[in-house]
Design an enzyme around this catalytic site. Sequence first.
Site, mmCIF file in Angstrom:
data_model
loop_
_atom_site.group_PDB
_atom_site.id
_atom_site.type_symbol
_atom_site.label_atom_id
_atom_site.label_comp_id
_atom_site.label_asym_id
_atom_site.label_seq_id
_atom_site.Cartn_x
_atom_site.Cartn_y
_atom_site.Cartn_z
ATOM 1 C CB SER A 129 -0.903 0.008 1.243
ATOM 2 O OG SER A 129 -1.475 1.275 1.460
ATOM 3 C CD GLU A 131 -2.366 5.441 4.029
ATOM 4 O OE1 GLU A 131 -1.640 5.918 4.931
ATOM 5 O OE2 GLU A 131 -3.291 6.071 3.490
ATOM 6 C CE1 TYR A 153 -4.513 -1.332 5.296
ATOM 7 C CE2 TYR A 153 -3.128 0.388 4.369
ATOM 8 C CZ TYR A 153 -3.910 -0.730 4.199
ATOM 9 O OH TYR A 153 -4.094 -1.265 2.952
#
Length: 337
Positions: A129, A131, A153
Amino acid sequence: MTSAGANAGGRAFVTGIGGQDGGYLAERLLADGVEVHALAHAAEPLPDVPGVELHVGDLTDVPAVRELVCRLAPDEIYNLAALSSVARSWQEPDLVAAVNGTAAVALLETAWLARERTGKDVRFVQASSAEIFGQPERSPQDERTPLRPVNPYGAAKAYAHLAVGVYRARGLHASALVLYNHESPRRPRGFVTRKITSTVAAIAAGREQRLVLGNLDAVRDWGWAPDYVDAMVRAAHAEVADDYVVATGVGHTVRDFVAAAFGHVGIADWEPLVGVDPAFVRPVDPTDLTGDSSHAGERLGWRPSTGFEELVGRMVDADVALLRDRPRAQDSSRSSR
């Protein structure tokens, strides 16, 4: 967009089958003639994916999953399973760490063990991801961008992402795809994009009066989910495993997404219909996540097929159609971001 047809056939094992990407990936693999087995979470409704053999279980139950994978001896493993809500990761960081991080690394070890026991090559694809980059110093980001996650996350995903490199060095054909935001009408309403399109459709139909969001200035790189699934398949079939940023290269604010959605239903003066609630603002929110997918283009021949305006329009149209089929009495409250 050219389809990756190499290595057609064989057997695949997919986790996260109940999510947006899991469904698209299963359909793609089945169309390519692949026998698809999937892990379905025991606590969730079983997904309806015709042609897929479902195995009920939990990715964090490492011994059971390991026994299953070694018995199936798949040619390809796609790990899409994750608690995918960044907001939820602040509420349940320990669970997110277990599912998105530790269980993913255990599945890598399982793939390596299956290869050692059977002598058969196993291709592993990890859904990473954007992120993991957190608050990057530059934009767009690529495979050389330092990992600096700013939420639980992203931290869990970063652990799994780094482990892919560890197992690749160990000899496993393992690739991590750094997926930037990718959307479709299958996106759950708990995600801000689907919250926007479903609420805009309801406002246009006279069923809602207001859209309430968090940070309107956050910049994201939004693409079309089936394109990103195509990148996964291409990575699995590539001669050499590697890490790939998968993105459109164009950033838009949440405000841009809102404007495009309202514009699609013919509402130009939308700002009075939108409010901001601090409760929907994350404790730490990356300000600009935009990706450079040049490496995926060069090595995999991958290109995004769908632009931002078209993507938003498809999602709005799907939610408008859903409203036509649903009586007003069934309208439900909208999920928060």
